[in-house]
Write a protein that holds these residues in place. Structure first.
Motif, PDB file in Angstrom:
ATOM      1  N   ALA B  70       0.854  -1.186   0.000  1.00 21.96           N
ATOM      2  CA  ALA B  70       0.000   0.000   0.000  1.00 21.96           C
ATOM      3  C   ALA B  70       0.886   1.230   0.000  1.00 21.96           C
ATOM      4  O   ALA B  70       2.063   1.170   0.374  1.00 21.96           O
ATOM      5  N   GLN B  71       0.303   2.376  -0.417  1.00 17.32           N
ATOM      6  CA  GLN B  71       1.100   3.596  -0.395  1.00 17.32           C
ATOM      7  C   GLN B  71       0.367   4.743   0.286  1.00 17.32           C
ATOM      8  O   GLN B  71       0.984   5.770   0.620  1.00 17.32           O
ATOM      9  N   ALA B  72      -0.951   4.573   0.499  1.00 18.59           N
ATOM     10  CA  ALA B  72      -1.710   5.646   1.160  1.00 18.59           C
ATOM     11  C   ALA B  72      -2.909   5.063   1.898  1.00 18.59           C
ATOM     12  O   ALA B  72      -3.396   3.982   1.561  1.00 18.59           O
ATOM     13  N   ILE B  73      -3.342   5.796   2.934  1.00 14.92           N
ATOM     14  CA  ILE B  73      -4.565   5.418   3.658  1.00 14.92           C
ATOM     15  C   ILE B  73      -5.427   6.660   3.796  1.00 14.92           C
ATOM     16  O   ILE B  73      -4.957   7.694   4.285  1.00 14.92           O
ATOM     17  N   ILE B  74      -6.681   6.582   3.347  1.00 17.17           N
ATOM     18  CA  ILE B  74      -7.622   7.689   3.540  1.00 17.17           C
ATOM     19  C   ILE B  74      -8.619   7.268   4.611  1.00 17.17           C
ATOM     20  O   ILE B  74      -9.115   6.134   4.611  1.00 17.17           O
ATOM     21  N   ILE B  75      -8.852   8.159   5.573  1.00 17.15           N
ATOM     22  CA  ILE B  75      -9.717   7.833   6.711  1.00 17.15           C
ATOM     23  C   ILE B  75     -10.711   8.967   6.915  1.00 17.15           C
ATOM     24  O   ILE B  75     -10.316  10.134   6.970  1.00 17.15           O
ATOM     25  N   ASN B  76     -12.005   8.593   7.062  1.00 12.95           N
ATOM     26  CA  ASN B  76     -12.972   9.642   7.424  1.00 12.95           C
ATOM     27  C   ASN B  76     -13.616   9.349   8.764  1.00 12.95           C
ATOM     28  O   ASN B  76     -13.772   8.184   9.150  1.00 12.95           O
ATOM     29  N   SER B  77     -13.964  10.384   9.492  1.00  6.99           N
ATOM     30  CA  SER B  77     -14.809  10.245  10.682  1.00  6.99           C
ATOM     31  C   SER B  77     -16.166  10.861  10.349  1.00  6.99           C
ATOM     32  O   SER B  77     -16.336  11.469   9.295  1.00  6.99           O
ATOM     33  N   GLY B  78     -17.157  10.657  11.247  1.00 12.36           N
ATOM     34  CA  GLY B  78     -18.476  11.251  10.998  1.00 12.36           C
ATOM     35  C   GLY B  78     -19.465  10.308  10.323  1.00 12.36           C
ATOM     36  O   GLY B  78     -20.665  10.571  10.307  1.00 12.36           O
ATOM     37  N   ASN B  79     -18.986   9.215   9.753  1.00  9.68           N
ATOM     38  CA  ASN B  79     -19.875   8.222   9.130  1.00  9.68           C
ATOM     39  C   ASN B  79     -19.110   6.913   8.996  1.00  9.68           C
ATOM     40  O   ASN B  79     -18.028   6.877   8.415  1.00  9.68           O
ATOM     41  N   ALA B  80     -19.671   5.816   9.549  1.00 13.51           N
ATOM     42  CA  ALA B  80     -18.971   4.522   9.553  1.00 13.51           C
ATOM     43  C   ALA B  80     -19.090   3.791   8.217  1.00 13.51           C
ATOM     44  O   ALA B  80     -18.411   2.794   7.998  1.00 13.51           O
ATOM     45  N   ASN B  81     -19.971   4.269   7.337  1.00 12.22           N
ATOM     46  CA  ASN B  81     -20.251   3.580   6.063  1.00 12.22           C
ATOM     47  C   ASN B  81     -20.469   2.078   6.300  1.00 12.22           C
ATOM     48  O   ASN B  81     -19.829   1.242   5.680  1.00 12.22           O
TER      49      ASN B  81
END
Lengths: 406, 406
Positions: B70-81
Motif C-alpha cells: 500500500a502507499q496511502a490510507i484515507i480515513i474519514n470520521s463522521g460516518n462509519a459507512n
C-alpha cells in the motif's frame, strides 16, 4: 389459571410467613429477616447460581435439599454471607438450626438464603435475637412483610399468586422475588421463593423448576453480572390433595405452564426494577437456525451497554442492535436482519435486510419514550425464537453502584 | 528504543500526512478527513474487527491488501459507512479511486477506514470535493491534523513515535489511534495506523502485527462492545535501509518488542479516554493454570459494570471482583484468590485466600481516588499471567451514549 390480586407466598393452603427488622440493615425501620413456613412437611426443589464463588447459604440449602423435603425457609438481607470461609458456613448452618429449634423442626427441614454485602462477617447474634419474634409473627398476612424483608435496592415488592385446577382440585401457587442488580455484592442478588399446595413428587418438582428457570430468570439481565447468591426455591406441601404428579403427564404440563407464567412475570418485574432502570426492554429474536442462536442473540442485545443507553435516551439507534448481534459469537447473516421497535403506542420498522429504512423519527421517539419497549429481530434464517428481558442503563445505575460509600 | 516527543505517523522517513474538514461532521471547525502517504510503495498489513457486521471499508481495505502493498490510507470520521449495502461498498471503493487519482497511484495501493454513525448513506461528494485540498496539504507537520481528523468522542489525540536501531540503522516507527467507545456506531470505533521506515517482508509484518494486537488492542475494553469498523493498519516503506527482515530472527523480535510497546501504550491511551471515563483500570491476573485462563479472567473483571462503577466511586469493593472472576466461565478456586489495589500513592491488600482482610478504608480510598488504578489478582494455581485495560463507568458514559440525539 387466574391471578389472585395482591397475594403472594401465603396464598396456597398451609403456608405462613413473616418479616422483621433484626439489625442487619443499619436503618432500623428496614425489615431484613424473612420466614416462610408450611404447616406440613413439603416437597421442595432449588436452582442455584452458576458462579464459582458461591455464598455459604447455597451450600447449606443444597445439602438440606438432598432429600427433596423442607418445611421452612429463613432469608436475610443486608449481608450475603459470602467469602466468609468456614465461619460463613457455620453461621448459615446455625441459622437453620436456630430457626428449626423455634419451629420444633429438624435443621435439615429448614433452608436458608442471604443477600447483601460480600466478605463481611454475618452478625449471627442479631439473627438469633430476631428469630423468636420472626417465628411469633408467622401469619397468613405475613407475606407483605416477608416480601419487604428480602428487598435490597429493589424499589418495589415483587410477588404474585395464581389459582388453577387439576382434576377438579383447586391448586394455588404464590411467589415472592427480589432482584435489582443481577448481582450487587453490596446489597443485591436475585432470589425467588415459590409456594404451592400442589401434590407433586420431588423429582417432578425439580424438573419443572429447572425447565421454568431456563426460560424466565435465566433470560433476564440487568448488568450481565451473575451473583454469588442467586437462588430459586419452591415448596409444594400437597394440601390441595390432587392425585400426586409423578410423571410428565398432562397435569405436569398444566402445572409447568402456570409455573412459567409466574416465573416470567416475576422475571420481567425484576428486569423492570433493575438498578436505576427507567424502562423494561424485551428483546424477541426469531426465525433463527437454532434455539441456542436465538437465546445468545437476544441476550447479547439485552446486555449491550450501548443498546441500553440508546433506549434510556429514547433513541432508535438500530445500528447498535445490529452491532450487538454481530459480535455475539453466533454466525449471523447481517444482510437478512429485520428490526422493529414496539411499545404500547405503536410499532415502527427501522431496518430491513440489514439496511436502514427511512423512518419517521418523531414516531420512533414517541414509541421509545414509553417505559416498556419491545425490540423485534427477525433473523430470517430458520424457525427458532427466544425472548430476553433487561432494562436501560441510566445515570442512576452509576449512582447506585458508584456512590454508596462515598 | 527511544520515545520521540510530540511526533506521530510522519516521524519515519518518507511519510507525509494531512487532515481537513470536508463536511461529514456538522460542526465545520471539526476535521473529518485524514490522509497518510508514503513517498515510496510500502509493505503493509492489517487486522480487522471480528464482528460479523462489518463496515464497507473493511472489505475494500482487505481486498486492496491481498498483495501486502500500500502507499496511502484515507480515513474519514463522521460516518462509519456500515449497513449501507452495495452503495456503501461502491462508495468505499470510490474513496480509494478518487484518492489514488489525486496521488497518481492505483486504487489498489490506497486503503480506506471509516468511523461514525451506522446506516446513514455516506456523503461521497463531500469527500470528493475535499480530496484535492487533503492531498495538497500533505506534509511532515500534517500528523497533528490527521490525528485530529480521526477523533470522534475522543477527548485528546492519541499518537506517539519511537526510534530504535537494527544493524546500526536507525529505524523510526510512529502511530496514531482513536478509540473512546470500543464501539460507538454514532461516532466511535477503534482505529490505529502505524508507519515505519523498517525494511520487512509482508509476511513478517502481518505476523508481527497479529502477535502485537493480541496483547495490546485485544486486551482493552471500554464497554465490551466490539465495533463493526475496528481496524489496525501498518505500512513499512523500507527507507531505513536495514537488511530486510524475512524470518523470525533476533531483528524481528527487536521490532516486535518496539511494536508491542507502541501498541500497548496506545491501547492504554484508548482505555483511559473511554467514553465518559475518569480512570484507567489495569487488571493483572497472574499465577493461573493457562494463558487463556488469565486472559478471560482479566477481561471478565475489566468488563464488569459493577467493578467499573465501584472504581468510579473509589470504593474498594473487592467482592465484585471476586464475583466477576466467579462467573467468567473459568473453573477457578475462590479459596486461593488474593487481591490488591495499587495506584501511584500506594498498594493495599484487601483479600487473601478468598476472604476479606481487615484493611484501612481511608488508605484504600486514598489509593482509589487516583486516576490510574491497578488491580492485582493472584490466582495461586499456576504460572501464567495476562493484563487487561479498561476504564470506569461514569455518569458521562450514560450521557454521551444516551443523550446525543435528544
Amino acid at each position: 389459571m387466574q391471578l389472585i390480586n395482591n397475594k403472594g407466598i401465603t396464598a396456597p393452603q398451609g403456608f405462613l410467613a413473616s418479616g422483621i427488622h433484626c439489625g442487619l440493615k443499619k436503618n432500623n425501620l428496614k425489615l431484613d429477616l424473612a420466614l416462610i413456613y408450611s404447616n406440613v412437611p413439603a416437597t421442595a426443589a432449588g436452582i442455584y447460581t452458576k458462579n464459582k464463588v458461591k455464598g455459604a447459604p447455597i451450600y447449606i440449602t443444597k445439602d438440606h435439599l438432598s432429600n427433596k423435603k423442607a418445611q421452612a425457609i429463613i432469608i436475610n438481607s443486608g449481608n450475603a454471607n459470602t467469602c466468609n470461609g468456614e465461619d460463613g458456613l457455620a453461621k448459615a448452618k446455625k441459622m437453620t438450626e436456630l430457626q428449626a429449634k423455634a419451629l420444633k423442626l429438624k435443621a435439615n427441614d429448614v433452608l436458608v438464603a442471604s443477600t447483601g454485602v460480600i466478605g463481611i462477617p454475618l452478625n449471627i447474634d442479631a439473627i438469633k435475637n430476631g428469630i423468636p419474634l420472626l417465628t411469633e409473627r408467622l401469619s397468613k398476612d405475613g407475606y407483605e412483610d416477608a416480601a419487604t424483608a428480602i428487598m435490597t435496592t429493589d424499589t418495589y415488592k415483587k410477588q404474585l399468586a395464581f389459582e388453577f385446577t387439576i382434576d377438579d382440585k383447586k391448586i394455588t401457587i404464590g411467589a415472592m422475588a427480589k432482584g435489582s442488580g443481577m448481582i450487587e455484592p453490596n446489597m443485591g442478588t436475585m432470589l425467588s421463593f415459590i409456594t404451592t399446595d400442589l401434590n407433586i413428587s420431588g423429582e417432578m418438582l425439580q424438573e419443572a423448576l429447572k425447565e421454568s428457570t431456563k426460560i424466565s430468570y435465566n433470560r433476564v439481565s440487568v448488568d450481565g453480572d451473575t451473583s454469588t447468591n442467586d437462588m430459586v426455591l419452591v415448596m409444594a406441601n400437597g394440601l390441595a390433595n390432587n392425585k400426586k404428579i409423578q410423571e410428565k403427564d398432562s397435569n405436569y404440563y398444566l402445572f409447568l405452564e402456570v409455573l412459567n407464567t409466574l416465573n416470567i412475570t416475576l422475571a420481567k418485574m425484576i428486569a423492570k426494577d433493575g438498578e436505576g432502570a427507567s424502562k423494561l426492554i424485551e428483546c424477541i429474536v426469531y426465525n433463527t437456525k437454532s434455539l441456542k442462536d436465538a437465546e445468545v442473540l437476544s441476550k447479547s442485545v439485552i446486555n449491550s451497554p450501548l443498546v441500553k443507553t440508546a433506549i434510556f435516551g429514547s433513541d432508535a439507534n438500530w445500528g447498535r442492535i445490529l452491532c450487538a448481534l454481530g459480535y455475539s459469537g453466533i454466525n449471523i447473516n447481517p444482510n437478512k436482519v429485520d428490526l422493529s421497535f414496539k411499545s404500547s403506542v405503536g410499532i415502527i420498522d427501522v431496518c430491513k435486510g440489514g439496511m436502514g429504512l427511512s423512518f419517521d423519527e418523531v414516531k420512533a421517539k414517541e414509541i421509545l419514550l414509553n417505559d416498556e419497549i419491545t425490540i423485534y429481530i427477525n433473523m430470517n434464517t430458520g424457525q427458532y425464537s427466544s425472548t430476553a428481558w433487561g432494562c436501560d442503563l441510566s445515570y442512576d445505575y452509576v449512582k447506585i453502584n458508584g456512590d454508596y460509600r462515598s
